[in-house]
Design an enzyme around this catalytic site. Structure first.
Site, PDB file in Angstrom:
ATOM      1  N   ASP A  99       4.317  10.321  16.711  1.00 50.55           N
ATOM      2  CA  ASP A  99       5.628  10.421  16.069  1.00 50.55           C
ATOM      3  C   ASP A  99       6.393   9.138  16.436  1.00 50.55           C
ATOM      4  OD1 ASP A  99       7.972  11.543  14.964  1.00 50.55           O
ATOM      5  OD2 ASP A  99       8.622  12.209  16.936  1.00 50.55           O
ATOM      6  N   LYS A 100       7.487   8.845  15.757  1.00 54.23           N
ATOM      7  CA  LYS A 100       8.239   7.625  16.100  1.00 54.23           C
ATOM      8  C   LYS A 100       9.465   7.941  16.949  1.00 54.23           C
ATOM      9  CE  LYS A 100      11.057   5.611  13.208  1.00 54.23           C
ATOM     10  NZ  LYS A 100      12.314   5.482  13.959  1.00 54.23           N
ATOM     11  N   THR A 101      10.422   8.671  16.344  1.00 55.34           N
ATOM     12  CA  THR A 101      11.697   8.899  17.030  1.00 55.34           C
ATOM     13  C   THR A 101      11.500   9.779  18.255  1.00 55.34           C
ATOM     14  OG1 THR A 101      12.673   8.851  14.843  1.00 55.34           O
ATOM     15  CG2 THR A 101      14.084   9.588  16.627  1.00 55.34           C
TER      16      THR A 101
ATOM     17  N   THR B 293      19.917   1.571   8.982  1.00 52.67           N
ATOM     18  CA  THR B 293      21.084   1.198   8.174  1.00 52.67           C
ATOM     19  C   THR B 293      21.697   2.404   7.469  1.00 52.67           C
ATOM     20  OG1 THR B 293      19.592   0.695   6.353  1.00 52.67           O
ATOM     21  CG2 THR B 293      20.270  -1.138   7.739  1.00 52.67           C
TER      22      THR B 293
ATOM     23  N   THR C 114       5.966   9.512  10.652  1.00 52.03           N
ATOM     24  CA  THR C 114       7.388   9.711  10.929  1.00 52.03           C
ATOM     25  C   THR C 114       8.114  10.219   9.698  1.00 52.03           C
ATOM     26  OG1 THR C 114       9.426   8.559  11.525  1.00 52.03           O
ATOM     27  CG2 THR C 114       7.751   7.256  10.453  1.00 52.03           C
TER      28      THR C 114
ATOM     29  N   ARG D 179       8.405   9.127   5.876  1.00 58.89           N
ATOM     30  CA  ARG D 179       8.914  10.266   5.095  1.00 58.89           C
ATOM     31  C   ARG D 179       7.897  11.412   5.059  1.00 58.89           C
ATOM     32  NH1 ARG D 179      13.764   9.823   5.556  1.00 58.89           N
ATOM     33  NH2 ARG D 179      14.980   8.274   4.463  1.00 58.89           N
TER      34      ARG D 179
END
Length: 1135
Positions: free
Chosen positions: A467-469, A686, A765, A847
């Site tokens: 996973d990333k976050t 962003t 992710t 996504r």
């Protein structure tokens, strides 16, 4: 008119859905879907497809009806029919089909239906609903023993031993004492049953504790205490602060003045932030609690569903004219297993037991079996074939005389030691030892082994899905950049923003103190002439104000110690001191934005459902009324708020969201896309902020349409989205914000180490493509020199075909693909996509939904056939962690859900390096050595039995009887053999320094049919030497053969352990000496087997020494030569 209608091919349900979406977007105006129809047209233009170079499967592409993948398979299934099909696994298929049919008959699922629930009257429910009891137990009183025994005898090894042990009850087949067979089997089963019973009892106690929690139930006669398991649909339940919510409820009333409360959902979705929930306004307005029984009202709730983030229902009060209707959404619900964080809440129960969201989302994790266990299971089958062959040879040489089939069975029993029962015992104890070592390792503190059956699996991994976050990054957001189009502010220029903010607020304050009327004209002039170019100062002011107002953040004030309860509430109203304020929000990005506005001087001091207050740099309090709130969803990728300024009565619609969603909503500009790209390359997340001023008439018109859409039962989400979209036109772009998510400690060196170890890393992710790509670069998941192929968004088969062909031409480049494109490619070209992706050095899927993550893991297991490991930290990673061969959870900011569901739980991502390189590697190598050695121990004694029987006219008589056999497998050789779990070929520091050593293990060379064959040959050689030697050297009595051969056998085993060991540990030496001591001491008591007078003679000693020397010395010589001529890779590092 007709030529404007796009022609859609009639293909599938998916195409129909796309048509509806495209039509909906084109109706909504020039939105992101306006140019979509042309994409769909491609699908029907077969001319295009004919021109394509078909690198894929040609027949599959032409046959449009079926997926490429089903064609060859269909042909195979047609071939295998009749007897061949039945033998090749058809019987298994028939058995499982029958069992499934029986289970379905017994456990027929009730159809889930929508329901009408009357407040406080459970008896009015038309249907029976499940009990509100939690049941996590695997078995009940009747199924426990059969269930546990089935799990054990599923393995060939255990089933074989059961059959052998049962055969000893038949007098004609009885070979030795019953205990020699039943004691080891009984021990294995007793340990397993005890372990399962303890686990089951703990589960029972946990369930009982939860089910017997007491709650206050509101009845006509007042409050009644009721157990959690006795709560019914329709009950009115009171839940206090810090109490668990027992069932799914609609939120009716709260003790909080604002009419809302916070709940903690970390046990449901893994997120640690608090969620704001809103009470139904009709019941919240009632003067007293008892009035809930004086009104006639009901809740209409949709049928129970899996989705925890959505709910549709209505609240109706009938006893007033006209009846009051209120729409209910997710913010009016209190799901079971969440915890009330503020105030006391009263809710009406709508779903209980199995129908609650938390229970419906609990998947039963599969029982994971290590690859090593499966390989050993295959080897035991090979040994079984050898056993049968040997017995048949013996009976054939006997000449099939007399009752030959009985002799055949006796031979099968005599040689049954070829398959040792101690194999399972030793391996299970070994796994427990590895788990203990991992948890005791001080270099990786806080590591927990939750699944003790697969530590060796950590040594064979090829794919790591992360996973990333929160896993690669810390999930700690820091505001870094504010961009206004012409001017950009970074971390070092924030003081300029503070000075820009002081001016407008100090002006308004001086005007307000001079005369109140004069403050309005300049505002009027500004709003009537927006075309005039604004000054930088006013633009900064507008942007910061928008960021401070457009969010879902609530400031929470912690009561100070020593303040009494009454004073606390009074105090909290005025006490806006910065020291004890914390912010709560659904996303850490929002908290970072609000903390930043506070740092530049515009502070959010209070917020409830209807209003929020800001404090200006000069200390003035500004109050804003919240008219509408549009929360962030993963579909819309944006959130908005409509606000009325109390001082000027101006209505403004503020909105912020991802650049993909916002670029089509804001007015034309030439900088947004470019700046978003720049920030993404720097690794910043962003958000685009925009606003639109509304007149009172515009707002009133919108509100009537919005409330009407919210009350509809069918397609509510679609109708609400359409109404909101009518506002999202030509919005004024205010600014672009950049927030940084910092990387975890030592992520870069850890990823590099894993890459050098031959592990391919995939990042899955839910984040957007740009952010995922920049984190992949900054974490060095993708090296600086590597190309990145971004897979273009595809929606049809033709587009997927073209894009896959384009990707196929690239070599050695990382792949970045979005969840939607992945879905399309997997539908048509599953095999090709996985094959191409597996060749990439790194893959980034952005996504991704939780189910997609799990699906990718399963695809890798099916197509690549390699071992996978998934690592994550949130509730959304649980399905991926449970699907992988090894699941690793990180205890992170998103709660403990992932770490509790995982097989191994670590505290930091960098610990994975040592977990795999050191513990995974050594566990696999030790278990491989241990497993083969235990088999060797059984093979050697079976070889001796075979030689003995063939010399004595193929008589089916046992060589060693009773205690000798039990002692051989336990007391005399168990400790030295088991001490192999302490062996290591290289020091942990070396294994970390040279991760390339790990790469060798993935080929599985430590335990293969080749190494197994070597051990078989060693066993045959040694068994033959020991038996023939003893027969040659024995003089007159048979008892001497037994004494000489058995003693030589024990010594050989002890020497073989010493030969196998690569690094000595003091416990190994102790085990060797202890075992030898036990044997020598027990000789005094084994009068029935040994002649004690003969044992003490010199003759016995030299004969035993000679035989042992002949059996072991050649092997020592061979090992020495092998080390010299072809040394293993690890020995090059240690020399």
């Amino acid at each position: 008119m007709a030529d404007q209608i796009p022609l859609y091919p009639v293909r599938s349900a998916a195409a129909a859905a796309n048509r509806r979406r495209a039509a909906y977007y084109s109706a909504a105006g020039p939105g992101p879907g306006a140019e979509r129809p042309s994409r769909y047209q491609l699908e029907d233009e077969s001319a295009h497809l004919d021109e394509m170079p078909l690198m894929m499967s040609e027949e599959g592409f032409e046959n449009d009806e079926s997926d490429y993948h089903t064609l060859p398979r269909a042909r195979i299934t047609q071939r295998k029919r009749g007897l061949e099909w039945f033998v090749c696994g058809g019987w298994k298929f028939l058995c499982t089909s029958c069992c499934d049919w029986l289970i379905n008959i017994c456990q027929r699922k009730r159809e889930l239906k929508a329901r009408t629930v009357w407040l406080g009257y459970p008896e009015k429910c038309e249907e029976k609903h499940p009990r509100n009891s939690i049941k996590n137990q695997k078995y009940n009183v009747f199924t426990f023993i059969p269930g546990v025994l089935y799990e054990q005898f599923k393995f060939f090894l255990n089933l074989y031993f059961l059959v052998v042990s049962c055969s000893q009850f038949v007098p004609a087949l009885k070979i030795g004492y019953l205990y020699t067979y039943w004691a080891p089997l009984g021990f294995v089963l007793a340990v397993t049953i005890m372990r399962e019973a303890i686990d089951e009892f703990r589960r029972f106690q946990r369930d009982k504790e939860v089910n017997s929690q007491l709650y206050s139930k509101l009845t006509v006669r007042g409050k009644v205490q009721v157990k959690s398991s006795d709560i019914q649909v329709g009950d009115l339940i009171i839940v206090e602060k810090n109490q668990r919510i027992p069932s799914d409820m609609v939120f009716l009333r709260t003790s909080e003045k604002a009419g809302s409360c916070f709940i903690r959902t970390d046990q449901l979705d893994g997120e640690t932030d608090w969620k704001l929930k809103v009470a139904v306004s009709c019941t919240q307005r009632l003067p007293a609690l008892g009035d809930l029984f004086s009104i006639s009202a009901y809740v209409y709730a949709q049928k129970p569903q899996l989705d925890i983030h959505s709910f549709e229902g209505t609240f109706t009060r009938e006893d007033c004219d006209p009846p009051i209707h209120e729409s209910l959404s997710i913010e009016n619900t209190l799901w079971a297993s969440t915890i009330v964080a503020s105030g006391t809440v009263i809710g009406v129960v709508i779903y209980t037991g199995k129908e609650t969201r938390s229970v419906m989302n609990t998947s039963n994790p599969k029982n994971k079996v290590g690859l090593l266990d499966l390989e050993l299971n295959q080897l035991t089958k090979a040994l079984f074939v050898a056993l049968v062959a040997l017995s048949v040879v013996m009976v054939t040489l006997q000449g099939f005389v007399g009752p030959w089939y009985r002799n055949l069975f006796r031979f099968l029993l005599l040689f049954s030691y070829i398959i040792p029962i101690s194999l399972r015992v030793n391996l299970d104890m070994g796994k427990a030892a590895y788990g203990w070592m991992i948890m005791k390792d001080e270099s990786i503190p806080g590591t927990v082994v939750r699944t003790s059956t697969i530590p060796e699996g950590l040594g064979r991994l090829v794919y790591l899905l992360t996973d990333k976050t929160g896993t690669l990054t810390q999930n700690e957001m820091v505001f870094k950049r504010l961009h206004l189009g012409t001017v950009s502010y970074g971390a070092d220029t924030m003081d300029e923003i503070q000075s820009h903010l002081r001016n407008p607020y100090s002006q308004t304050q001086s005007q307000a103190s001079g005369n109140a009327a004069s403050s309005t004209p300049p505002r009027k002039a500004q709003s009537s002439a927006p075309k005039v170019r604004k000054s930088v100062s006013s633009r900064v002011h507008e942007a910061v104000k928008a960021i401070a107002l457009c969010h879902n953040v609530t400031p929470v004030y912690e009561p100070r110690a020593g303040v009494t309860a009454e004073a606390e509430y009074a105090e909290a109203d005025q006490d806006f001191s910065d020291g004890n304020r914390t912010y709560q929000a659904a996303s850490p990005d929002e908290v970072a934005l609000v903390q930043w506005t506070e740092s530049v001087g515009l502070t959010l001091v209070s917020r409830d459902l209807a209003s929020m207050q800001l404090r200006t740099p000069s200390g003035q309090i500004l109050t804003y009324c919240i008219l509408q709130m549009f929360p962030f969803t993963s579909e819309s990728k944006r959130m908005g708020v409509i606000i009325r300024d109390e001082s000027t009565a101006e209505i403004t619609f503020y909105m912020k969201g991802a650049d993909v969603a916002m670029s089509s909503i804001v007015q034309y500009n030439d900088w947004l896309e470019e700046e978003c790209g720049n920030m993404a390359r720097e690794g910043l997340r962003t958000l685009v902020v925009a606003k639109r001023a509304l007149t009172e008439e515009q707002y009133q018109d919108f509100e009537s349409r919005y409330s009407q859409a919210k009350l509809s039962i069918h397609d509510r989400a679609l109708k609400v989205a359409a109404v909101v979209e009518s506002l999202e036109r030509e919005m004024e772009l205010l600014c672009l914000t950049g927030v940084e998510d910092q990387l975890q400690a030592d992520v870069r060196p850890t990823l590099e180490m894993l890459r050098n170890a031959g592990i391919k890393i995939w990042m899955l992710t839910g984040d957007k493509l740009e952010t995922a790509t920049c984190i992949a670069k900054s974490s060095h998941l993708v090296s600086r020199t590597q190309d990145i192929h971004v897979f273009r968004p595809v929606t049809s088969r033709g587009e997927a075909h073209l894009e896959l062909n384009a990707f196929r031409r690239k070599h050695d480049c990382a792949l970045v693909i979005s969840g939607d494109s992945l879905e399309v490619c997997l539908k048509y070209y599953e095999h090709e996509l996985v094959e191409l992706a597996c060749q990439c050095p790194a893959v980034v899927c952005c996504r991704c939904s939780p189910t997609q993550k799990a699906h990718i893991v399963k695809l890798l297991q099916q197509h690549a056939g390699r071992r996978t490991c998934a690592i994550g930290d949130g509730g959304n990673d649980v399905s991926m962690i449970q699907a992988a061969d090894c699941g690793i959870g990180i205890e992170g900011k998103e709660g403990r859900q992932a770490s509790l569901a995982a097989d191994f739980s670590i505290t930091q991502f960098k610990h994975i390096g040592r977990l795999l390189m050191v513990h995974g590697r050594s566990s696999y190598k030790r278990s491989a050595a241990l497993g083969q050695f235990v088999m060797h121990r059984g093979l050697i004694i079976s070889t001796m039995q075979a030689v003995f029987s063939s010399v004595f006219y193929f008589a089916s008589v046992p060589l060693y009887q009773g205690f000798l056999m039990v002692g051989y497998a336990t007391l005399y050789t168990m400790f030295p053999v088991f001490s192999l779990v302490l062996d290591q070929d290289v020091k942990p520091e070396m294994a970390m320094l040279y991760p390339e050593l790990y790469k060798d293990l993935t080929k599985g060379r430590s335990l293969s049919f080749k190494t197994f064959l070597v051990w078989v040959l060693i066993s045959i050689y040694q068994g033959g030497i020991l038996m023939f030697g003893a027969l040659l050297l024995f003089e007159s009595e048979f008892v001497h053969v037994v004494a000489i051969s058995f003693t030589a056998l024990i010594l050989t085993e002890l020497l073989m352990v010493a030969l196998t060991v690569r690094t000595w540990h003091w416990l190994m030496a102790v085990a060797e000496v202890l075992s030898l001591g036990c044997y020598v001491a027990s000789l005094a008591f084994l009068n029935e087997y040994f002649d004690v007078a003969f044992i003490t003679t010199v003759t016995f000693v030299w004969k035993v020494s000679a035989i042992t020397m002949v059996s072991c010395l050649p092997l020592y010589v061979l090992k020495y030569l092998k080390r010299k001529l072809s040394p293993p890779s690890y020995s090059k590092l240690t020399s």
